[in-house]
Design a protein around this motif. Structure first.
Motif, PDB file in Angstrom:
ATOM      1  N   LEU A  85     -43.916  60.098 -12.363  1.00  0.00           N
ATOM      2  CA  LEU A  85     -44.991  59.116 -12.550  1.00  0.00           C
ATOM      3  C   LEU A  85     -44.667  57.717 -12.022  1.00  0.00           C
ATOM      4  N   ALA A  86     -43.594  57.566 -11.260  1.00  0.00           N
ATOM      5  CA  ALA A  86     -43.260  56.274 -10.654  1.00  0.00           C
ATOM      6  C   ALA A  86     -44.241  55.974  -9.521  1.00  0.00           C
ATOM      7  N   PHE A  87     -44.477  54.691  -9.270  1.00  0.00           N
ATOM      8  CA  PHE A  87     -45.321  54.258  -8.157  1.00  0.00           C
ATOM      9  C   PHE A  87     -44.422  53.814  -7.009  1.00  0.00           C
ATOM     10  N   LEU A  88     -44.777  54.229  -5.801  1.00  0.00           N
ATOM     11  CA  LEU A  88     -43.993  53.868  -4.625  1.00  0.00           C
ATOM     12  C   LEU A  88     -44.870  53.202  -3.583  1.00  0.00           C
ATOM     13  N   ARG A  89     -44.284  52.264  -2.852  1.00  0.00           N
ATOM     14  CA  ARG A  89     -44.903  51.712  -1.649  1.00  0.00           C
ATOM     15  C   ARG A  89     -44.142  52.336  -0.480  1.00  0.00           C
ATOM     16  N   VAL A  90     -44.855  53.102   0.332  1.00  0.00           N
ATOM     17  CA  VAL A  90     -44.257  53.814   1.463  1.00  0.00           C
ATOM     18  C   VAL A  90     -44.636  53.069   2.740  1.00  0.00           C
ATOM     19  N   ASP A  91     -43.637  52.592   3.464  1.00  0.00           N
ATOM     20  CA  ASP A  91     -43.847  51.870   4.723  1.00  0.00           C
ATOM     21  C   ASP A  91     -43.995  52.906   5.834  1.00  0.00           C
ATOM     22  N   SER A  92     -45.221  53.072   6.338  1.00  0.00           N
ATOM     23  CA  SER A  92     -45.484  54.123   7.323  1.00  0.00           C
ATOM     24  C   SER A  92     -46.063  53.543   8.609  1.00  0.00           C
ATOM     25  N   LYS A  93     -45.882  54.295   9.656  1.00  0.00           N
ATOM     26  CA  LYS A  93     -46.468  53.986  10.964  1.00  0.00           C
ATOM     27  C   LYS A  93     -46.931  55.323  11.508  1.00  0.00           C
ATOM     28  N   GLY A  94     -48.178  55.689  11.197  1.00  0.00           N
ATOM     29  CA  GLY A  94     -48.656  57.028  11.508  1.00  0.00           C
ATOM     30  C   GLY A  94     -47.927  58.026  10.631  1.00  0.00           C
ATOM     31  N   LYS A  95     -47.330  59.033  11.234  1.00  0.00           N
ATOM     32  CA  LYS A  95     -46.569  60.029  10.476  1.00  0.00           C
ATOM     33  C   LYS A  95     -45.111  59.622  10.271  1.00  0.00           C
ATOM     34  N   TYR A  96     -44.693  58.566  10.918  1.00  0.00           N
ATOM     35  CA  TYR A  96     -43.320  58.079  10.771  1.00  0.00           C
ATOM     36  C   TYR A  96     -43.210  57.251   9.489  1.00  0.00           C
ATOM     37  N   ILE A  97     -42.251  57.602   8.640  1.00  0.00           N
ATOM     38  CA  ILE A  97     -41.997  56.863   7.402  1.00  0.00           C
ATOM     39  C   ILE A  97     -40.705  56.087   7.576  1.00  0.00           C
ATOM     40  N   LYS A  98     -40.813  54.776   7.543  1.00  0.00           N
ATOM     41  CA  LYS A  98     -39.635  53.937   7.722  1.00  0.00           C
ATOM     42  C   LYS A  98     -38.838  53.855   6.424  1.00  0.00           C
ATOM     43  N   THR A  99     -39.460  53.404   5.349  1.00  0.00           N
ATOM     44  CA  THR A  99     -38.790  53.275   4.054  1.00  0.00           C
ATOM     45  C   THR A  99     -39.800  53.485   2.935  1.00  0.00           C
ATOM     46  N   TRP A 100     -39.288  53.544   1.725  1.00  0.00           N
ATOM     47  CA  TRP A 100     -40.125  53.550   0.524  1.00  0.00           C
ATOM     48  C   TRP A 100     -39.389  52.772  -0.553  1.00  0.00           C
ATOM     49  N   GLU A 101     -40.150  52.229  -1.492  1.00  0.00           N
ATOM     50  CA  GLU A 101     -39.545  51.533  -2.623  1.00  0.00           C
ATOM     51  C   GLU A 101     -40.444  51.676  -3.849  1.00  0.00           C
ATOM     52  N   GLU A 102     -39.814  51.721  -5.016  1.00  0.00           N
ATOM     53  CA  GLU A 102     -40.574  51.813  -6.259  1.00  0.00           C
ATOM     54  C   GLU A 102     -41.174  50.443  -6.565  1.00  0.00           C
ATOM     55  N   VAL A 103     -42.422  50.444  -7.010  1.00  0.00           N
ATOM     56  CA  VAL A 103     -43.119  49.210  -7.373  1.00  0.00           C
ATOM     57  C   VAL A 103     -43.721  49.373  -8.766  1.00  0.00           C
ATOM     58  N   LEU A 104     -44.053  48.257  -9.385  1.00  0.00           N
ATOM     59  CA  LEU A 104     -44.692  48.249 -10.698  1.00  0.00           C
ATOM     60  C   LEU A 104     -46.205  48.373 -10.546  1.00  0.00           C
ATOM     61  N   TRP A 105     -46.861  48.813 -11.613  1.00  0.00           N
ATOM     62  CA  TRP A 105     -48.323  48.954 -11.614  1.00  0.00           C
ATOM     63  C   TRP A 105     -48.995  47.627 -11.227  1.00  0.00           C
ATOM     64  N   GLU A 106     -48.464  46.522 -11.709  1.00  0.00           N
ATOM     65  CA  GLU A 106     -49.047  45.206 -11.438  1.00  0.00           C
ATOM     66  C   GLU A 106     -48.952  44.813  -9.958  1.00  0.00           C
ATOM     67  N   GLU A 107     -48.014  45.410  -9.228  1.00  0.00           N
ATOM     68  CA  GLU A 107     -47.829  45.081  -7.809  1.00  0.00           C
ATOM     69  C   GLU A 107     -48.774  45.861  -6.897  1.00  0.00           C
ATOM     70  N   LEU A 108     -49.489  46.839  -7.440  1.00  0.00           N
ATOM     71  CA  LEU A 108     -50.398  47.638  -6.627  1.00  0.00           C
ATOM     72  C   LEU A 108     -51.653  46.836  -6.310  1.00  0.00           C
ATOM     73  N   PRO A 109     -52.200  46.977  -5.100  1.00  0.00           N
ATOM     74  CA  PRO A 109     -53.478  46.319  -4.787  1.00  0.00           C
ATOM     75  C   PRO A 109     -54.590  46.858  -5.697  1.00  0.00           C
ATOM     76  N   ASP A 110     -55.600  46.042  -5.949  1.00  0.00           N
ATOM     77  CA  ASP A 110     -56.690  46.421  -6.856  1.00  0.00           C
ATOM     78  C   ASP A 110     -57.368  47.725  -6.447  1.00  0.00           C
ATOM     79  N   GLU A 111     -57.651  47.889  -5.158  1.00  0.00           N
ATOM     80  CA  GLU A 111     -58.297  49.117  -4.666  1.00  0.00           C
ATOM     81  C   GLU A 111     -57.451  50.343  -4.977  1.00  0.00           C
ATOM     82  N   VAL A 112     -56.153  50.215  -4.819  1.00  0.00           N
ATOM     83  CA  VAL A 112     -55.240  51.338  -5.058  1.00  0.00           C
ATOM     84  C   VAL A 112     -55.204  51.667  -6.549  1.00  0.00           C
ATOM     85  N   ARG A 113     -55.152  50.649  -7.401  1.00  0.00           N
ATOM     86  CA  ARG A 113     -55.150  50.879  -8.854  1.00  0.00           C
ATOM     87  C   ARG A 113     -56.406  51.641  -9.281  1.00  0.00           C
TER      88      ARG A 113
END
Length: 123
Positions: A85-113
């Protein structure tokens, strides 16, 4: 002069072929180097177990949302099992995934929440 022109034409054909191939075929390699593929952050929630990889780590394929709320599926690798149930921000460029990091619920954009709440209530 004629051989110089043929060499130049060959270079243009090769470069043109590579550019055309990167526009037609989308995979991690072509998307990584294609300047026409935009970089986006995709927000996902860990809702299922990763697939174990040999000799170690896990592959995750999850559905997520970009900042505008558009749904997208991403596949990425993690060195260990991720917290349920962790939230992640995945840095992507098409199908290429550069990195990912765990983020808090408050850090998510409103549309995503909003999309994640709707997704959770439908399950």
């Amino acid at each position: 002069m004629k051989s110089w022109l043929i060499g130049l034409l060959t270079i243009f054909i090769l470069v043109g072929s590579l550019v055309a191939a990167s526009l037609i075929f989308h995979n991690e390699v072509t998307d990584r180097f294609n300047p026409l593929v935009p970089r986006k952050d995709i927000y996902v929630q860990i809702t299922e177990k990763g697939t174990p990889r040999s000799p170690g780590g896990f592959d995750y394929t999850l559905s997520g949302f970009d900042e505008s709320g558009k749904e997208r599926t991403v596949t990425f690798y993690a060195g260990g099992e991720l917290r349920d149930l962790a939230f992640l921000r995945v840095d992507s460029k098409g199908k290429y995934i550069k990195t990912w990091e765990e983020v808090l619920w408050e850090e998510l954009p409103d549309e995503v929440r909003e999309k994640l709440e709707n997704q959770a209530s439908s399950n």
